[in-house]
Motif scaffolding. Structure first.
Motif, short mmCIF file in Angstrom:
data_model
loop_
_atom_site.label_atom_id
_atom_site.label_comp_id
_atom_site.label_asym_id
_atom_site.label_seq_id
_atom_site.Cartn_x
_atom_site.Cartn_y
_atom_site.Cartn_z
N ILE A 66 0.85 -1.18 0.00
CA ILE A 66 0.00 0.00 0.00
C ILE A 66 0.89 1.24 0.00
CG2 ILE A 66 -1.82 1.25 1.20
CD1 ILE A 66 -2.69 -1.38 2.46
N VAL A 67 0.60 2.16 -0.91
CA VAL A 67 1.40 3.37 -1.03
C VAL A 67 0.49 4.59 -0.96
CG1 VAL A 67 3.21 2.24 -2.38
CG2 VAL A 67 1.28 3.32 -3.56
N LYS A 68 1.12 5.75 -0.89
CA LYS A 68 0.39 7.02 -0.93
C LYS A 68 1.16 7.99 -1.83
CE LYS A 68 2.63 8.81 3.25
NZ LYS A 68 2.40 9.36 4.62
N ALA A 69 0.47 8.98 -2.32
CA ALA A 69 1.09 9.97 -3.20
C ALA A 69 1.67 11.09 -2.35
CB ALA A 69 0.07 10.51 -4.19
N VAL A 70 2.92 11.42 -2.62
CA VAL A 70 3.59 12.53 -1.94
C VAL A 70 4.13 13.47 -3.00
CG1 VAL A 70 5.49 13.18 -0.42
CG2 VAL A 70 4.20 11.10 0.03
N TYR A 71 3.92 14.77 -2.81
CA TYR A 71 4.33 15.76 -3.79
C TYR A 71 5.42 16.65 -3.21
CZ TYR A 71 0.04 14.31 -6.14
OH TYR A 71 -0.92 13.57 -6.75
N ASP A 72 6.46 16.92 -4.02
CA ASP A 72 7.52 17.81 -3.56
C ASP A 72 7.15 19.26 -3.85
OD1 ASP A 72 7.99 18.29 -6.26
OD2 ASP A 72 9.77 17.03 -6.36
N GLU A 73 8.10 20.17 -3.58
CA GLU A 73 7.80 21.59 -3.72
C GLU A 73 7.53 22.01 -5.17
OE1 GLU A 73 12.15 20.75 -3.96
OE2 GLU A 73 10.52 20.28 -2.55
N ARG A 74 7.95 21.17 -6.14
CA ARG A 74 7.70 21.46 -7.56
C ARG A 74 6.43 20.78 -8.07
NH1 ARG A 74 13.63 21.06 -10.54
NH2 ARG A 74 14.69 22.66 -9.29
N GLY A 75 5.73 20.09 -7.18
CA GLY A 75 4.51 19.43 -7.58
C GLY A 75 4.71 18.06 -8.18
#
Length: 605
Positions: free
Chosen positions: A321-330
């Protein structure tokens, strides 16, 4: 602001959002008006000239036109779920309700002595044949299967696209005099080139499905299938059943076809499992909706880790199971949540995680160059390869897309082939044919119906579930009847009938501003676009749609119209006391192969 150059065809083309978004630039409002008039055969031929397969695409198109449709934008004020015009399903109406159109097909010119070979009988090759055969070219299509259609025939299930529709619309092309060499798979480009064809078009698609190399793949191989290969086996009747518990891996349209087919072949517990988020899935929204409507759950953010088996017998799969993570650039990355791996039981797995090109039959020393991804190196817009008389199109050119994109490629490649065989530069692309004609019939009368319907989108009826799910060959969607098609056609805003402004006739009475239902007309002081947009009567916030700007008026003001939400209702033109506003129908017909395409004037690719 500079005065808008309405003589430039590109301006009004962009205003007709649906046609602009269609890869083949089908004149959508034109054929929808013909449907409303009951002229179904005329509407069919308008479609046939550009998208070639109205009956097929009316059932299976990816519908790039619909997200662009302004109906969804202007409905936001009164509809809880604003929706575009059902453009795709209206296209099907033209095919379902037309008369016999065989007599309206192009007349074929005498043979000109030029021979063209097309590899693969998919939509791109068939479009090339449809464009070039009437010009006198001797076109031969080679395909390993018994029938023409390519992946339309092998990968789209019959419950979405009946065999009779494919046969009819491929037949219109083959009946022009195309030589169809069925059951002849080309296994050597060198051997094909040695046959002396003046040009070769490669439209063999992206025939190889990606596999998933994780633990247990080899041991449980007998119950793990590549999606596109499995769909082809179903289409040909080689596969007629499947296990009760089925997992489909992947989030594209192929995955949706796989899960719905499995449901009809005996799968009672069918689920789609995808590594991305639901909204990120590549499948069209309606494809996902159709699958869920048939009771198929879609489980997201699960990354496959292993096929579980007992002595070679598949028992299930494990997922992280994973989740979406966004950095400062999207930029998104999938990060494990730390939760324990999940196990799902299954009897069979269908792997639909993508497709890729496969050209084992093209020798790498034959003169064709390929890039690092195994795709042919082609010249922009011409589809011409590094071997000048060899052209590519469809999925074979730039990777897996869809039918309408393959058709667009076929038209462009046909222009290139025609110019090449006439000794002309293929990089010069002739401009499309356009016209702009007033619709005025009287002071307040127009030659088109400009009433704006408030109806919400009409639903296409489905076959009853117990009947539809009992057979792989029962078509699910039944199509619009004539009455419903008329009502849905009335939702079209006639975006090709343009509001054309003549500043020299304007007396700046602001009557058009007062009557405009969308507040999209403003008379204001000039300025830079960035600061002008927010201070219009209704701020024009959609930067993707241009502003229509008139020249300087007597007071020094300018007229600015926001094209984004204009209803094309003509009220401004009806109200104007001086005729400064007019409603003029814009028609764009992209250049196809033939004499027009051989004209010197054009633009470099």
């Amino acid at each position: 602001m500079q005065r808008t150059d309405t003589a430039d065809p590109a301006y009004f083309h962009k205003v007709v959002d649906c046609q602009y978004a269609c890869p083949a630039h089908t004149p959508v409002p034109e054929y929808i008006r013909l449907i409303a008039q009951g002229r179904y055969s005329d509407a069919y031929m308008v479609n046939w000239a550009s998208n070639v397969f109205p009956g097929i695409l009316g059932r299976t198109c990816d519908r790039p036109c619909e997200p662009a449709c302004r109906r969804a934008r202007v409905e936001q004020a009164h509809a809880q779920q604003p929706e575009p015009v059902a453009i795709c399903r209206l296209k099907r109406v033209t095919a379902d309700l037309k008369d016999d159109v065989r007599g309206r097909m192009p007349k074929v010119a005498p043979k000109n002595g030029k021979r063209i070979a097309c590899v693969g009988a998919g939509p791109a090759s068939l479009t090339v044949a449809r464009d070039l055969t009437p010009l006198g070219y001797d076109v031969t299509i080679f395909d390993g299967e018994a029938k023409a259609g390519g992946f339309m025939w092998t990968q789209i299930p019959r419950f979405r696209l009946p065999e009779s529709v494919i046969d009819e619309e491929t037949g219109y092309i083959l009946d022009l005099g195309v030589a169809f060499r069925s059951g002849e798979r080309i296994d050597s480009m060198k051997a094909l080139l040695a046959q002396g064809y003046d040009a070769v078009f490669v439209g063999c698609g992206a025939p190889r499905g990606r596999d998933l190399d994780i633990p247990g793949r080899r041991e449980a191989a007998s119950k793990i299938h590549i999606g596109i290969e499995w769909l082809a086996s179903v289409s040909f009747g080689h596969v007629t059943s499947i296990g009760k518990r089925v997992i489909v891996l992947g989030g594209g349209n192929t995955a949706m076809d796989c899960c719905r087919s499995a449901r009809r072949l005996g799968g009672t517990d069918v689920k789609v499992i995808v590594r991305s988020g639901f909204e990120e899935m590549k499948a069209s929204p309606w494809e996902k909706e159709d699958a869920m409507h048939e009771g198929i759950p879609i489980i997201n953010y699960h990354v496959p880790k292993a096929f579980v088996h007992e002595e070679g017998r598949l028992t299930g799969m494990t997922f992280e199971i994973v989740k979406a993570v966004y950095d400062e650039r999207g930029r998104r990355s999938l990060v494990p949540t730390g939760e324990p791996e999940v196990f799902f039981e299954c009897d069979e797995v269908l792997v639909a995680v993508g497709q890729e090109n496969a050209f084992p039959w093209i020798e790498r020393d034959c003169g064709l160059a390929f890039d690092d991804w195994g795709l042919p190196k082609l010249y922009k817009e011409t589809f011409q390869s590094t071997l000048p008389h060899v052209f590519f199109g469809g999925d074979a050119a730039y990777g897996p897309k869809n039918i309408i994109t393959a058709v667009a490629h076929g038209h462009e490649a046909a222009v290139s082939i025609d110019r090449y065989l006439n000794g002309l530069d293929t990089a010069v692309r002739p401009a499309p044919m356009t016209n702009l004609v007033s619709q005025k019939m009287g002071i307040h009368e127009w030659s088109y119906d400009n009433d704006t319907s408030l109806d919400l989108r009409y639903r296409v009826p489905w076959a009853k579930a117990e009947k539809a799910l009992a057979s792989i060959k029962v078509e699910v969607e039944l199509g619009f009847d004539a009455a419903t098609a008329f009502k849905e056609a009335q939702r079209c805003l006639n975006c090709d009938v343009q509001t054309v402004f003549t500043e020299s006739a304007c007396i700046e009475c602001d009557a058009c501003v007062d009557i405009c239902p969308m507040d999209c007309i403003t008379f204001t002081e000039d300025g830079q676009e960035q600061e002008l947009r927010p201070r219009l009567k209704a701020p024009a916030l959609n930067l993707a749609q241009d502003l229509y700007v008139g020249g300087p008026l007597k007071t020094g003001r300018i007229m600015v119209k926001d094209e984004d939400v204009c209803l094309h209702c003509g009220l401004c033109a009806e109200r104007c006391p001086t005729g400064a506003w007019d409603m003029q129908k814009f028609l764009l017909n992209p250049t196809q192969a033939g004499q027009q395409a051989r004209e010197v004037a054009g633009r470099p690719a």
